[in-house]
Scaffold this motif. Sequence first.
Motif, PDB file in Angstrom:
ATOM      1  N   ASP A   1       0.812  -1.218   0.000  1.00 34.46           N
ATOM      2  CA  ASP A   1       0.000   0.000   0.000  1.00 34.46           C
ATOM      3  C   ASP A   1       0.844   1.265   0.000  1.00 34.46           C
ATOM      4  O   ASP A   1       0.353   2.340  -0.282  1.00 34.46           O
ATOM      5  CB  ASP A   1      -0.892  -0.007   1.255  1.00 34.46           C
ATOM      6  N   ALA A   2       2.091   1.155   0.328  1.00 37.57           N
ATOM      7  CA  ALA A   2       2.887   2.372   0.482  1.00 37.57           C
ATOM      8  C   ALA A   2       4.146   2.277  -0.348  1.00 37.57           C
ATOM      9  O   ALA A   2       5.221   2.614   0.100  1.00 37.57           O
ATOM     10  CB  ALA A   2       3.227   2.584   1.950  1.00 37.57           C
ATOM     11  N   ALA A   3       3.983   1.820  -1.581  1.00 41.25           N
ATOM     12  CA  ALA A   3       5.166   1.591  -2.397  1.00 41.25           C
ATOM     13  C   ALA A   3       5.926   2.871  -2.656  1.00 41.25           C
ATOM     14  O   ALA A   3       7.138   2.875  -2.756  1.00 41.25           O
ATOM     15  CB  ALA A   3       4.756   0.949  -3.717  1.00 41.25           C
ATOM     16  N   GLN A   4       5.223   3.969  -2.773  1.00 42.16           N
ATOM     17  CA  GLN A   4       5.904   5.222  -3.090  1.00 42.16           C
ATOM     18  C   GLN A   4       6.221   6.030  -1.853  1.00 42.16           C
ATOM     19  O   GLN A   4       6.651   7.167  -1.955  1.00 42.16           O
ATOM     20  CB  GLN A   4       5.035   6.078  -4.024  1.00 42.16           C
ATOM     21  N   LEU A   5       5.943   5.460  -0.694  1.00 44.02           N
ATOM     22  CA  LEU A   5       6.080   6.261   0.520  1.00 44.02           C
ATOM     23  C   LEU A   5       7.466   6.864   0.731  1.00 44.02           C
ATOM     24  O   LEU A   5       7.579   8.038   1.060  1.00 44.02           O
ATOM     25  CB  LEU A   5       5.697   5.393   1.739  1.00 44.02           C
ATOM     26  N   PRO A   6       8.544   6.085   0.542  1.00 45.74           N
ATOM     27  CA  PRO A   6       9.867   6.695   0.771  1.00 45.74           C
ATOM     28  C   PRO A   6      10.090   7.935  -0.078  1.00 45.74           C
ATOM     29  O   PRO A   6      10.550   8.960   0.418  1.00 45.74           O
ATOM     30  CB  PRO A   6      10.841   5.589   0.393  1.00 45.74           C
ATOM     31  N   GLN A   7       9.752   7.826  -1.373  1.00 38.63           N
ATOM     32  CA  GLN A   7       9.969   8.994  -2.237  1.00 38.63           C
ATOM     33  C   GLN A   7       9.168  10.184  -1.744  1.00 38.63           C
ATOM     34  O   GLN A   7       9.622  11.322  -1.763  1.00 38.63           O
ATOM     35  CB  GLN A   7       9.543   8.674  -3.685  1.00 38.63           C
ATOM     36  N   PHE A   8       7.945   9.898  -1.286  1.00 41.73           N
ATOM     37  CA  PHE A   8       7.066  10.974  -0.848  1.00 41.73           C
ATOM     38  C   PHE A   8       7.652  11.699   0.358  1.00 41.73           C
ATOM     39  O   PHE A   8       7.669  12.926   0.428  1.00 41.73           O
ATOM     40  CB  PHE A   8       5.701  10.374  -0.526  1.00 41.73           C
ATOM     41  N   ILE A   9       8.140  10.908   1.304  1.00 45.45           N
ATOM     42  CA  ILE A   9       8.705  11.510   2.514  1.00 45.45           C
ATOM     43  C   ILE A   9       9.906  12.371   2.177  1.00 45.45           C
ATOM     44  O   ILE A   9      10.079  13.477   2.696  1.00 45.45           O
ATOM     45  CB  ILE A   9       9.130  10.411   3.514  1.00 45.45           C
ATOM     46  N   LEU A  10      10.747  11.840   1.280  1.00 43.01           N
ATOM     47  CA  LEU A  10      11.951  12.584   0.937  1.00 43.01           C
ATOM     48  C   LEU A  10      11.618  13.872   0.201  1.00 43.01           C
ATOM     49  O   LEU A  10      12.241  14.905   0.420  1.00 43.01           O
ATOM     50  CB  LEU A  10      12.881  11.699   0.101  1.00 43.01           C
TER      51      LEU A  10
END
Lengths: 194, 133
Positions: B30-39
């Motif tokens: 569900d959070a595949a893009q989460l790291p990029q988003f946080i950065l």
Amino acid sequence: MIGTGKIKQYANVLDKPLGKGKQEVSLSAFAFLFSELVQYNQTQVDNISELETRLEDAGYAVGARVLELLCHRDKGNRRETRLLGILSFVHSTVWKVLFGKVADSLEKGTEHEDEYMISEKELLVNRFISIPKDMGTFHCGAFVAGIVKGVLENAGFPAVVTAHFVPVEGQQRPRTTILIKFAEEVLRREARLG
Amino acid sequence: MTTAACFIIASRNDIPIYEAEVGSAAKREDAAQLPQFILQAALDIVQDLAWTTSAMILKTIDKFNDLVVSVYVTDDRFMLLHDSRSDDGIKSFFQEVHELYIKSLLNPLYLPGSRITSSHFNTKVGALARKYL
């Protein structure tokens, strides 16, 4: 293989150590290369300002790389955040690495707040170049101006940099001045940082 | 030792020029893009902080749940999202990646600000991450 000697061959350039590299390069080799660069660009453009722009772009690429390399090699990974800091960095460190000596002088412009000038009696790149009369104000120092611009812009201080001849009494050849005009945001940030 | 980390190099204009997932964590569906988003969200903070100090490493600048964001600033921003505790490891990792980056920058055919696509660079970053993180 002939001449293999003791130099280790690296498979990929990313593996080679950065190190100090060769400190000196032959002046004549550089003079030939630079003259060829100018001549090639001359055949590609229609007017002088385009020629200067091309030389500037060539210098910009050099400046960007010189900044990163020097920050890593000589300054132990500390960046410059202040205007005077970056200017004295260009004036001493960059000049020393590129031309073997510090620039002759660094001055602040009197007319405008955002202008600074680096002067040099005779730019190394101009030593073997003579400008024909019909090319008027063309200055091969545009290459060096491009280098300075590359360093400043990639350090976060966007500026317009140009090279000019300044006639001096008592000397046959005019002095060269590199004029640096910083962008608005640089001055605002400087004021904000105190 | 950390299990997951996301490493991004962002250019001066905040455009990512290199991304890597390092470590062995399985990707959450569900959070595949989460790291990029946080950065990306942390980029704003970086811009303010970058001008207050002349050191290059900015340590930890943001937290999200149990993950922290560390940033190393040159002209470009090296950003690392991780859950590790060792500051020194992170510092050495950043320094080594910086050297790698300078070497690929020295290539006269590389336009500064464009994506780094060399697979060798990829391999080396992965090796460094396993070593230091």
